[in-house]
Motif scaffolding. Structure first.
Motif, PDB file in Angstrom:
ATOM      1  N   PHE A  70     -25.607   6.206   0.080  1.00 30.86           N
ATOM      2  CA  PHE A  70     -24.914   4.931  -0.101  1.00 30.86           C
ATOM      3  C   PHE A  70     -23.415   5.100   0.121  1.00 30.86           C
ATOM      4  CE2 PHE A  70     -22.778   1.776  -2.828  1.00 30.86           C
ATOM      5  CZ  PHE A  70     -23.316   0.615  -2.302  1.00 30.86           C
ATOM      6  N   LYS A  71     -22.857   6.180  -0.387  1.00 35.72           N
ATOM      7  CA  LYS A  71     -21.431   6.452  -0.204  1.00 35.72           C
ATOM      8  C   LYS A  71     -21.074   6.521   1.275  1.00 35.72           C
ATOM      9  CE  LYS A  71     -17.908   9.969  -1.154  1.00 35.72           C
ATOM     10  NZ  LYS A  71     -17.636  11.282  -1.811  1.00 35.72           N
ATOM     11  N   ILE A  72     -21.893   7.196   2.052  1.00 32.88           N
ATOM     12  CA  ILE A  72     -21.644   7.316   3.496  1.00 32.88           C
ATOM     13  C   ILE A  72     -21.736   5.959   4.171  1.00 32.88           C
ATOM     14  CG2 ILE A  72     -22.562   8.268   5.656  1.00 32.88           C
ATOM     15  CD1 ILE A  72     -23.428  10.726   3.995  1.00 32.88           C
ATOM     16  N   ILE A 131     -16.061   4.914  -2.981  1.00 31.21           N
ATOM     17  CA  ILE A 131     -14.975   5.031  -2.007  1.00 31.21           C
ATOM     18  C   ILE A 131     -13.658   5.460  -2.643  1.00 31.21           C
ATOM     19  CG2 ILE A 131     -16.019   3.281  -0.512  1.00 31.21           C
ATOM     20  CD1 ILE A 131     -13.790   1.355  -1.480  1.00 31.21           C
ATOM     21  N   SER A 132     -13.646   5.581  -3.949  1.00 27.73           N
ATOM     22  CA  SER A 132     -12.380   5.837  -4.649  1.00 27.73           C
ATOM     23  C   SER A 132     -11.749   7.165  -4.255  1.00 27.73           C
ATOM     24  CB  SER A 132     -12.594   5.791  -6.168  1.00 27.73           C
ATOM     25  OG  SER A 132     -13.527   6.778  -6.574  1.00 27.73           O
ATOM     26  N   GLN A 133     -12.554   8.132  -3.845  1.00 28.03           N
ATOM     27  CA  GLN A 133     -12.028   9.449  -3.476  1.00 28.03           C
ATOM     28  C   GLN A 133     -11.999   9.678  -1.970  1.00 28.03           C
ATOM     29  OE1 GLN A 133     -10.769  11.345  -5.930  1.00 28.03           O
ATOM     30  NE2 GLN A 133     -11.372   9.660  -7.293  1.00 28.03           N
ATOM     31  N   SER A 134     -12.208   8.624  -1.191  1.00 31.68           N
ATOM     32  CA  SER A 134     -12.273   8.780   0.266  1.00 31.68           C
ATOM     33  C   SER A 134     -10.880   8.839   0.877  1.00 31.68           C
ATOM     34  CB  SER A 134     -13.068   7.626   0.884  1.00 31.68           C
ATOM     35  OG  SER A 134     -13.039   7.711   2.296  1.00 31.68           O
ATOM     36  N   THR A 135     -10.485  10.018   1.318  1.00 28.56           N
ATOM     37  CA  THR A 135      -9.186  10.162   1.982  1.00 28.56           C
ATOM     38  C   THR A 135      -9.202   9.495   3.350  1.00 28.56           C
ATOM     39  OG1 THR A 135      -9.877  12.320   2.850  1.00 28.56           O
ATOM     40  CG2 THR A 135      -8.650  12.305   0.778  1.00 28.56           C
ATOM     41  N   VAL A 136     -10.372   9.460   3.979  1.00 24.42           N
ATOM     42  CA  VAL A 136     -10.494   8.818   5.290  1.00 24.42           C
ATOM     43  C   VAL A 136     -10.163   7.336   5.182  1.00 24.42           C
ATOM     44  CG1 VAL A 136     -12.082   8.192   7.159  1.00 24.42           C
ATOM     45  CG2 VAL A 136     -12.190  10.474   6.141  1.00 24.42           C
ATOM     46  N   LEU A 137     -10.727   6.665   4.179  1.00 19.97           N
ATOM     47  CA  LEU A 137     -10.482   5.234   4.026  1.00 19.97           C
ATOM     48  C   LEU A 137      -9.042   4.956   3.637  1.00 19.97           C
ATOM     49  CD1 LEU A 137     -13.663   3.715   2.361  1.00 19.97           C
ATOM     50  CD2 LEU A 137     -13.069   3.951   4.761  1.00 19.97           C
ATOM     51  N   ARG A 138      -8.470   5.796   2.813  1.00 19.45           N
ATOM     52  CA  ARG A 138      -7.064   5.602   2.453  1.00 19.45           C
ATOM     53  C   ARG A 138      -6.176   5.696   3.682  1.00 19.45           C
ATOM     54  NH1 ARG A 138      -8.250   8.458  -2.380  1.00 19.45           N
ATOM     55  NH2 ARG A 138      -7.496  10.423  -1.508  1.00 19.45           N
ATOM     56  N   ASP A 139      -6.477   6.629   4.552  1.00 20.41           N
ATOM     57  CA  ASP A 139      -5.665   6.840   5.755  1.00 20.41           C
ATOM     58  C   ASP A 139      -5.763   5.661   6.710  1.00 20.41           C
ATOM     59  OD1 ASP A 139      -4.046   8.514   7.581  1.00 20.41           O
ATOM     60  OD2 ASP A 139      -5.869   8.530   8.788  1.00 20.41           O
ATOM     61  N   ILE A 140      -6.992   5.233   7.028  1.00 17.34           N
ATOM     62  CA  ILE A 140      -7.131   4.147   8.005  1.00 17.34           C
ATOM     63  C   ILE A 140      -6.672   2.811   7.415  1.00 17.34           C
ATOM     64  CG2 ILE A 140      -9.006   5.295   9.243  1.00 17.34           C
ATOM     65  CD1 ILE A 140     -10.961   3.344   7.940  1.00 17.34           C
TER      66      ILE A 140
END
Length: 223
Positions: A70-72, A131-140
């Protein structure tokens, strides 16, 4: 002449690699559908495996758990909309035209990808823990905010937009005026006695969204 062992291994491994990637992709597509329909708690691994023409053992092999799968899926959902936004090349347009195009894109994306709305709704029910720890989402997401902010600032510099506009607040408004309409389209159709999903209603709503956003952004003489 007999081929060297390394050549045989390389040739035989390629189909397995392709098959593995195809299986993984089928699982992702099936999971996206199942999570969008039933949420994290209601989704069944058996259903995902059956739809993907795989088995549960393979699903756990590739993704470890339903929670991680689900996270992915959630992360990919956000990556997709941000990637599509980046392809708009809004920076190359006059600020007003850029924001009109952005409003249209957001509306069209929601219509073409209804699962995005339901997936985001479900992640909010889970308080964004996936998604709270997703560095990818923070970057984009930061890159996206910076692009929109640059457009707003350029519009203000040209005297088209009001000064001091915040890209985050503007995006929240653009997203919400489309998002709310579609998440409440069935109850709205009953309460207001009109078909919210007819072609005319959808076009009327888009026109209204564009007008609303321009009135929010523009100085009066440029609307």
């Amino acid at each position: 002449m007999t081929q060297p062992p390394t050549t045989r291994r390389s040739a035989s491994s390629r189909p397995r690699i392709r098959d593995a990637e195809a299986t993984r992709q089928r699982i992702l597509e099936a999971a996206k559908k199942e999570f969008a329909q039933n949420g994290l708690e209601g989704a069944r691994v058996d259903t995902i495996a059956l739809e993907a023409q795989a088995n549960k053992r393979m699903l756990y092999h590739y993704f470890e758990s339903k929670e991680n799968l689900f996270k992915i899926i959630i992360e990919q959902a956000y990556i997709d909309i941000r990637s599509q936004e980046a392809k708009l090349n809004l920076e190359k347009l006059p600020p007003k035209d850029a924001m009109i195009k952005f409003v249209k894109f957001t509306w069209d994306y929601y219509l073409k990808n209804p699962e995005f709305i339901t997936l985001v709704n479900n992640e909010n029910l889970n308080k964004a823990r996936h998604i709270s720890q997703s560095t990818v989402l923070r970057d984009i997401s930061q890159k996206f905010v910076n692009r929109i902010q640059a457009i707003l600032d350029q519009g203000a510099k040209e005297g088209v937009f009001r000064k001091g506009l915040d890209a985050v607040q503007v995006n929240i408004t653009i997203a919400s005026i489309g998002y709310y309409y579609l998440t409440n389209c069935y109850t709205g159709s009953v309460i207001f006695e009109r078909d919210f999903l007819s072609r005319k209603a959808l076009q009327d709503r888009l026109d209204f969204n564009i007008d609303t956003v321009l009135r929010m952004l523009c100085v009066e003489k440029t609307i």
